[in-house]
Design a protein around this motif. Structure first.
Motif, PDB file in Angstrom:
ATOM      1  N   ASP A 143      39.819  49.769  60.753  1.00 23.17           N
ATOM      2  CA  ASP A 143      39.500  48.715  61.721  1.00 23.17           C
ATOM      3  C   ASP A 143      39.164  49.262  63.104  1.00 23.17           C
ATOM      4  O   ASP A 143      39.272  48.550  64.107  1.00 23.17           O
ATOM      5  CB  ASP A 143      40.665  47.722  61.820  1.00 23.17           C
ATOM      6  CG  ASP A 143      40.810  46.887  60.561  1.00 23.17           C
ATOM      7  OD1 ASP A 143      39.784  46.402  60.044  1.00 23.17           O
ATOM      8  OD2 ASP A 143      41.945  46.726  60.088  1.00 23.17           O
ATOM      9  N   ALA A 144      38.744  50.515  63.165  1.00 21.78           N
ATOM     10  CA  ALA A 144      38.331  51.099  64.446  1.00 21.78           C
ATOM     11  C   ALA A 144      37.176  50.275  65.021  1.00 21.78           C
ATOM     12  O   ALA A 144      36.375  49.696  64.281  1.00 21.78           O
ATOM     13  CB  ALA A 144      37.894  52.545  64.241  1.00 21.78           C
ATOM     14  N   CYS A 145      37.110  50.232  66.343  1.00 20.43           N
ATOM     15  CA  CYS A 145      36.101  49.408  67.022  1.00 20.43           C
ATOM     16  C   CYS A 145      35.088  50.256  67.782  1.00 20.43           C
ATOM     17  O   CYS A 145      35.397  51.352  68.237  1.00 20.43           O
ATOM     18  CB  CYS A 145      36.784  48.467  68.014  1.00 20.43           C
ATOM     19  SG  CYS A 145      37.828  47.239  67.230  1.00 20.43           S
ATOM     20  N   ASP A 146      33.904  49.672  67.936  1.00 22.53           N
ATOM     21  CA  ASP A 146      32.886  50.285  68.785  1.00 22.53           C
ATOM     22  C   ASP A 146      33.206  49.956  70.240  1.00 22.53           C
ATOM     23  O   ASP A 146      34.165  49.224  70.517  1.00 22.53           O
ATOM     24  CB  ASP A 146      31.479  49.839  68.361  1.00 22.53           C
ATOM     25  CG  ASP A 146      31.146  48.386  68.701  1.00 22.53           C
ATOM     26  OD1 ASP A 146      31.990  47.658  69.251  1.00 22.53           O
ATOM     27  OD2 ASP A 146      30.011  47.966  68.395  1.00 22.53           O
ATOM     28  N   PRO A 147      32.438  50.476  71.187  1.00 16.80           N
ATOM     29  CA  PRO A 147      32.738  50.202  72.606  1.00 16.80           C
ATOM     30  C   PRO A 147      32.691  48.715  72.980  1.00 16.80           C
ATOM     31  O   PRO A 147      33.254  48.314  73.990  1.00 16.80           O
ATOM     32  CB  PRO A 147      31.655  50.994  73.351  1.00 16.80           C
ATOM     33  CG  PRO A 147      31.348  52.134  72.428  1.00 16.80           C
ATOM     34  CD  PRO A 147      31.411  51.520  71.048  1.00 16.80           C
ATOM     35  N   LYS A 148      32.065  47.887  72.139  1.00 15.18           N
ATOM     36  CA  LYS A 148      32.004  46.444  72.403  1.00 15.18           C
ATOM     37  C   LYS A 148      33.153  45.697  71.730  1.00 15.18           C
ATOM     38  O   LYS A 148      33.202  44.472  71.787  1.00 15.18           O
ATOM     39  CB  LYS A 148      30.672  45.878  71.910  1.00 15.18           C
ATOM     40  CG  LYS A 148      29.475  46.423  72.657  1.00 15.18           C
ATOM     41  CD  LYS A 148      28.194  45.836  72.120  1.00 15.18           C
ATOM     42  CE  LYS A 148      26.997  46.408  72.852  1.00 15.18           C
ATOM     43  NZ  LYS A 148      25.729  45.888  72.308  1.00 15.18           N
ATOM     44  N   GLY A 149      34.052  46.425  71.053  1.00 16.52           N
ATOM     45  CA  GLY A 149      35.199  45.797  70.416  1.00 16.52           C
ATOM     46  C   GLY A 149      34.945  45.271  69.018  1.00 16.52           C
ATOM     47  O   GLY A 149      35.769  44.536  68.476  1.00 16.52           O
ATOM     48  N   ARG A 150      33.829  45.649  68.421  1.00 16.54           N
ATOM     49  CA  ARG A 150      33.486  45.175  67.074  1.00 16.54           C
ATOM     50  C   ARG A 150      33.928  46.186  66.022  1.00 16.54           C
ATOM     51  O   ARG A 150      33.766  47.386  66.212  1.00 16.54           O
ATOM     52  CB  ARG A 150      31.976  44.967  66.950  1.00 16.54           C
ATOM     53  CG  ARG A 150      31.404  44.004  67.968  1.00 16.54           C
ATOM     54  CD  ARG A 150      29.903  43.949  67.898  1.00 16.54           C
ATOM     55  NE  ARG A 150      29.349  45.281  68.174  1.00 16.54           N
ATOM     56  CZ  ARG A 150      28.058  45.592  68.107  1.00 16.54           C
ATOM     57  NH1 ARG A 150      27.179  44.673  67.765  1.00 16.54           N
ATOM     58  NH2 ARG A 150      27.650  46.809  68.377  1.00 16.54           N
ATOM     59  N   THR A 151      34.451  45.691  64.914  1.00 15.00           N
ATOM     60  CA  THR A 151      34.761  46.570  63.788  1.00 15.00           C
ATOM     61  C   THR A 151      33.503  46.768  62.952  1.00 15.00           C
ATOM     62  O   THR A 151      32.550  45.981  63.049  1.00 15.00           O
ATOM     63  CB  THR A 151      35.856  45.978  62.883  1.00 15.00           C
ATOM     64  OG1 THR A 151      35.356  44.782  62.271  1.00 15.00           O
ATOM     65  CG2 THR A 151      37.141  45.703  63.659  1.00 15.00           C
ATOM     66  N   MET A 152      33.522  47.782  62.107  1.00 19.51           N
ATOM     67  CA  MET A 152      32.375  48.000  61.217  1.00 19.51           C
ATOM     68  C   MET A 152      32.203  46.809  60.287  1.00 19.51           C
ATOM     69  O   MET A 152      31.084  46.377  60.032  1.00 19.51           O
ATOM     70  CB  MET A 152      32.586  49.299  60.422  1.00 19.51           C
ATOM     71  CG  MET A 152      31.329  49.855  59.805  1.00 19.51           C
ATOM     72  SD  MET A 152      30.168  50.449  61.058  1.00 19.51           S
ATOM     73  CE  MET A 152      28.784  49.389  60.731  1.00 19.51           C
TER      74      MET A 152
END
Length: 98
Positions: free
Chosen positions: A66-75
């Motif tokens: 559930d790691a997130c991108d810089p915008k807070g979205r998960t894959m």
């Protein structure tokens, strides 16, 4: 014409475990979570069945599904927006992604 991000990968033979595991080692750019980064790279490059195998190797390393991108979205949240990527999303859900 821009490449569609919701296409299914259908080219080539299934990859070997060693070829898939290469995706576990891609270094992330500054500010990008390393676990998100490798999930994204694998999603963009692998066929659905190879991506599912990648997810198993990813979990074996104890990495964050559930790691997130810089915008807070998960894959998973990104993949769910792609119309023809259900098999990729299923692989993440089966691994416990929320």
């Amino acid at each position: 014409m821009a490449e569609r991000k919701d296409k299914q990968k259908v080219i080539g033979e299934p990859m070997t475990d060693e070829q898939i595991k290469v995706f576990l080692d891609f270094p992330a750019e500054d500010g990008v979570d390393a676990d998100f980064h490798v999930l994204e790279k694998a999603y963009r490059a692998l066929r659905a069945e190879d991506f599912a195998r990648f997810v198993a190797f990813f979990q074996d390393q104890g990495r964050n599904i559930d790691a997130c991108d810089p915008k807070g979205r998960t894959m998973l949240s990104i993949i769910e927006q792609h119309g023809r990527s259900e098999n990729y999303a299923r692989a993440l859900r089966e691994a416990g992604a929320r």
